[in-house]
Design a protein around this motif. Structure first.
Motif, mmCIF file in Angstrom:
data_model
loop_
_atom_site.group_PDB
_atom_site.id
_atom_site.type_symbol
_atom_site.label_atom_id
_atom_site.label_comp_id
_atom_site.label_asym_id
_atom_site.label_seq_id
_atom_site.Cartn_x
_atom_site.Cartn_y
_atom_site.Cartn_z
ATOM 1 N N PRO A 66 21.020 46.095 35.976
ATOM 2 C CA PRO A 66 22.300 45.414 35.724
ATOM 3 C C PRO A 66 22.983 44.900 36.982
ATOM 4 N N SER A 67 22.895 45.643 38.079
ATOM 5 C CA SER A 67 23.558 45.228 39.317
ATOM 6 C C SER A 67 22.909 44.002 39.950
ATOM 7 N N SER A 68 21.657 43.682 39.571
ATOM 8 C CA SER A 68 20.977 42.534 40.167
ATOM 9 C C SER A 68 21.573 41.211 39.703
ATOM 10 N N TYR A 69 22.321 41.226 38.602
ATOM 11 C CA TYR A 69 22.956 40.009 38.100
ATOM 12 C C TYR A 69 24.374 39.827 38.647
ATOM 13 N N ILE A 70 24.798 40.697 39.555
ATOM 14 C CA ILE A 70 26.165 40.661 40.080
ATOM 15 C C ILE A 70 26.163 40.150 41.509
ATOM 16 N N SER A 71 26.901 39.090 41.761
ATOM 17 C CA SER A 71 27.167 38.628 43.118
ATOM 18 C C SER A 71 28.561 39.137 43.494
ATOM 19 N N PRO A 72 28.668 40.118 44.397
ATOM 20 C CA PRO A 72 29.951 40.779 44.639
ATOM 21 C C PRO A 72 31.094 39.831 44.989
ATOM 22 N N GLU A 73 30.822 38.800 45.813
ATOM 23 C CA GLU A 73 31.911 37.919 46.232
ATOM 24 C C GLU A 73 32.396 37.001 45.119
ATOM 25 N N SER A 74 31.737 37.032 43.953
ATOM 26 C CA SER A 74 32.213 36.282 42.797
ATOM 27 C C SER A 74 33.328 37.018 42.063
ATOM 28 N N PHE A 75 33.599 38.251 42.477
ATOM 29 C CA PHE A 75 34.631 39.061 41.849
ATOM 30 C C PHE A 75 35.684 39.431 42.886
ATOM 31 N N ASP A 76 36.806 39.949 42.414
ATOM 32 C CA ASP A 76 37.925 40.273 43.294
ATOM 33 C C ASP A 76 38.048 41.764 43.582
ATOM 34 N N LEU A 77 37.909 42.595 42.548
ATOM 35 C CA LEU A 77 38.157 44.023 42.692
ATOM 36 C C LEU A 77 36.995 44.840 42.148
ATOM 37 N N LEU A 78 36.718 45.933 42.830
ATOM 38 C CA LEU A 78 35.753 46.915 42.363
ATOM 39 C C LEU A 78 36.489 48.228 42.135
ATOM 40 N N THR A 79 36.323 48.808 40.958
ATOM 41 C CA THR A 79 36.948 50.082 40.628
ATOM 42 C C THR A 79 35.862 51.076 40.253
ATOM 43 N N LEU A 80 35.897 52.228 40.899
ATOM 44 C CA LEU A 80 34.973 53.316 40.597
ATOM 45 C C LEU A 80 35.767 54.497 40.065
ATOM 46 N N ILE A 81 35.401 54.978 38.889
ATOM 47 C CA ILE A 81 35.966 56.205 38.327
ATOM 48 C C ILE A 81 34.855 57.240 38.351
ATOM 49 N N LYS A 82 35.038 58.298 39.123
ATOM 50 C CA LYS A 82 33.980 59.276 39.328
ATOM 51 C C LYS A 82 33.887 60.256 38.162
ATOM 52 N N GLY A 83 32.648 60.567 37.774
ATOM 53 C CA GLY A 83 32.400 61.604 36.792
ATOM 54 C C GLY A 83 32.870 61.250 35.391
ATOM 55 N N PRO A 84 32.773 62.199 34.460
ATOM 56 C CA PRO A 84 33.228 61.967 33.073
ATOM 57 C C PRO A 84 34.734 62.163 32.955
ATOM 58 N N GLN A 85 35.496 61.389 33.740
ATOM 59 C CA GLN A 85 36.937 61.556 33.823
ATOM 60 C C GLN A 85 37.697 60.374 33.237
ATOM 61 N N THR A 86 37.064 59.647 32.331
ATOM 62 C CA THR A 86 37.741 58.625 31.538
ATOM 63 C C THR A 86 36.938 58.427 30.259
ATOM 64 N N VAL A 87 37.622 57.987 29.204
ATOM 65 C CA VAL A 87 36.932 57.687 27.940
ATOM 66 C C VAL A 87 37.177 56.241 27.518
ATOM 67 N N LEU A 88 37.767 55.452 28.400
ATOM 68 C CA LEU A 88 38.201 54.103 28.028
ATOM 69 C C LEU A 88 37.090 53.070 28.047
#
Length: 677
Positions: free
Chosen positions: A121-143
């Motif tokens: 999945p990450s191979s289809y992502i060009s990082p500079e085409s996006f503005d923000l990266l958000t990482l939520i660590k572990g099973p600490q969200t259900v959204l």
């Protein structure tokens, strides 16, 4: 009232230009929410919760700016990468791989088609085409979907806003060693009532040479084009339509086939309405369609060889003799969407909603396209935050998913279904009168086996029947704890975890034939930590350091879990004065002897222990004016020959043995021009 937390992830800062040691580093930071765009390696990231890291994807990082999403992620503490050449590696977070880490782009998911994850999945992502990266660590969200036991990653684009008709955007050109050339453009035209955003990028490179001067097959050429049309009748309303396409090719030293096509088509629509009322605050909804059409072969980017398979090429590419020209074409259509409402009371915030995803996988045979798998997922979720006191906050959530998978491969069709629960609770406390935040969270999630685990193995858990009928869902229970301190000159943070994974999905490979694999369920224990410090020595000088460690144990067999990255430390020293900044980066990686030989995942396996290494890199940047910034750097300054522990073994058609890992690039120079308007 709102409780705001800011975490500094010390970005790739570092280094004593006088230090005669090698390498690099990056991380996120907290400077009272102000983005420092002048420094090449410093990222200022306001964070909305202790386990959530947010960083700007427009800020350059070392090593040489990323060619895809996985390349970018490896600059964040806790991330590593299964590498097979120059691009399109597979990200690993805290030693966890694959769909344990959900990767979203604009709230949608782009799933690859290759049974060996050649197009992760990450191979289809060009990082500079996006503005923000958000990482939520572990099973600490259900959204954001089911089964995200390692974490959730979101690549998002901001909404362009205009006070009056005009144009805004940015562009960049990067040139580097090994004929690397990247071009990026992001242009928005609009007014108060709406906008048109156009994004395009192209990246290409030739084979690189490692530190010993040996050529590593690794060239690539890829492009992406996206557009967004938005209507903003007022500051609280957004209606947006998006469309995008992309394609590329990549040669892999660590695989028996190359990727000659990575076609992507994307469509999306979203609606947001904020400040609705005193209780119902916000409504949001989005739909997406993502299509991947992938071709792999052994003749477009290399010559077919009778050398056969070496240990580095897993999956479908390793299931056939490589002595004749061969090709496979596969595709996957993914359709999904979600809706969410946010309610606010005096001390409560409730976010509830539902989401769904349908995806179909096919392969092209002589008779035409043949469907082999179809996945259905429908989920509902709620997440509640209570501001218990001036210093304390409690957050918890519940999720329930209904999953069904149709197996249409082989002579007969079959199906599986499951109901997957998930939930978490987390307590956060700020010490009275002190800039210290403490937190502890307990999370549980169940993850249904993904396409690669159900359809790629040769055998299932019983060693005879297929994995589709036998493989169980993973059940992860994990405790996350941590702390952060934010002072006037000194900042620090630590994030630790310990977990139990019942029915962990493990791949076992035949010792004499890597084309034969068995997917099995085992019980596992995992633990680890990431930590960072940042100290401002003077107004111009700043130091940073981080440490990441992950550990996994197969408790059924009393041996290590495979594919665990070694301990890694990153040190940085940066100097900023006026429009100039200079940064040195030292990356220290230990040896790894905790291995499980011939065990791993659908992409890689443990085939040997690895040695430690130290890599030194440096960069400098000059902001010419408010619109132009020039930056340049050198990675692996001392031209060290080294390999990451998770790198695949090289393929025999390129002269590698089954236990010879693919080496990383040697000394690499790069220069970049950024334009903002």
């Amino acid at each position: 009232m709102k409780l705001h937390n800011f975490v500094r992830t010390p970005g790739a800062t570092l280094v004593l230009m006088a230090l005669a040691s090698p390498t690099l580093w990056a991380q996120e930071q907290h400077d009272h929410g102000v983005m420092n765009d002048d420094a090449v390696m410093v990222v200022t990231a306001p964070v909305t919760s202790p386990l959530e890291v947010t960083t700007s994807l427009k800020t350059p990082r070392q090593p040489v700016p990323a060619s895809d999403g996985s390349d970018y992620l490896k600059t964040i503490p806790g991330f590593s990468q299964i590498r097979n050449g120059g691009t399109n590696g597979d990200p690993v977070f805290r030693g966890m791989f694959g769909s344990r880490l959900r990767i979203l782009t604009n709230n949608g998911e782009m799933l690859g088609a290759c049974p060996a994850r050649m197009d992760a999945p990450s191979s289809y992502i060009s990082p500079e085409s996006f503005d923000l990266l958000t990482l939520i660590k572990g099973p600490q969200t259900v959204l954001w979907g089911p089964g995200n036991s390692a974490g959730t990653l979101r690549f998002d684009r901001d909404t362009p806003r205009f006070d009056k008709p005009g144009i805004q955007g940015n562009a960049s050109v990067l040139a580097a060693s090994n004929d690397r050339l990247d071009k990026n453009a992001d242009l928005s035209l609009g007014s108060e009532e709406g906008y048109l955003r156009l994004i395009g990028n192209q990246s290409r490179a030739s084979d690189y040479k490692d530190g010993s001067g040996a050529r590593v097959p690794s060239k690539w050429d890829k492009w992406n084009a996206d557009m967004a049309l938005g209507w903003t009748p007022d500051k609280d309303t957004l209606v947006e339509l998006t469309a995008g396409r992309g394609d590329g090719e990549a040669r892999y030293a660590g695989r028996s086939m190359d990727g000659s096509q990575f076609k992507r088509e994307s469509l999306g629509a979203r609606f947001e309405k904020s400040s609705i009322g005193e209780v119902l605050d916000k409504l949001e909804a989005n739909l997406y369609y993502n299509y991947a059409n992938h071709i792999m072969d052994n003749y477009s980017l290399r010559s077919p060889s009778s050398g056969g398979m070496s240990g580095g090429g897993m999956g479908m590419g390793s299931m056939m003799s490589m002595s004749m020209p061969m090709a496979m074409q596969l595709d996957r259509r993914t359709v999904g969407g979600r809706t969410q409402a946010t309610w606010l009371w005096r001390d409560y915030e409730l976010r509830s909603g539902a989401d769904f995803q349908l995806n179909t996988h096919r392969s092209k045979e002589e008779s035409g396209w043949q469907k082999d798998a179809r996945f259905h997922d429908y989920g509902v979720f709620s997440e509640l935050t209570l501001l218990a006191t001036e210093q304390s906050k409690v957050t918890g959530g519940l999720r329930l998913d209904s999953v069904k998978v149709d197996n249409e491969s082989g002579s007969g069709a079959s199906e599986r279904s499951a109901t997957l629960p998930a939930g978490f609770v987390r307590y956060e406390h700020t010490l009275s009168g002190m800039p210290v935040m403490l937190y502890a969270g307990l999370g549980y999630t169940e993850r249904f086996p993904d396409y690669w685990e159900l359809f790629s193995p040769t055998f299932g858990p019983d060693g005879a029947s297929g994995a589709f009928d036998q493989l169980k869902s993973e059940k992860t229970t994990q405790i996350d704890i941590g702390a952060q301190y934010s002072g006037e000159r000194f900042d620090s943070w630590v994030s630790a975890y310990v977990g139990r994974v019942n029915d962990f999905i493990l791949f076992r490979y035949d010792a004499s034939n890597s084309r034969v694999s068995q997917a099995d369920n085992v019980n596992a224990t995992i633990m680890g930590a990431e930590a960072g410090v940042s100290y401002r020595l003077t107004d111009q000088w700043k130091t940073d350091a981080s440490l990441a460690w992950s550990w996994g144990e197969n408790t059924d067999d009393h041996q290590p879990l495979p594919q665990q990255p070694p301990v890694e430390a990153r040190l940085g020293l940066s100097y900023e004065r006026g429009d100039w900044s200079t940064t040195g980066l030292l990356r220290l990686v230990s040896s790894q002897h905790r291995v499980a030989i011939n065990e791993g995942n659908v992409v890689g396996k443990d085939f040997a222990s690895s040695d430690g290494f130290a890599i030194f890199s440096a960069n400098t940047a000059w902001r010419v004016n408010k619109n132009v910034k020039l930056s340049a750097g050198v990675d692996n300054l001392f031209d060290k020959a080294y390999s990451e522990h998770l790198n695949l073994a090289g393929n025999s058609s390129f002269g590698y043995s089954s236990s010879q890992a693919v080496n990383e690039p040697g000394r690499t120079y790069w220069a970049k021009v950024n334009l903002t308007f």
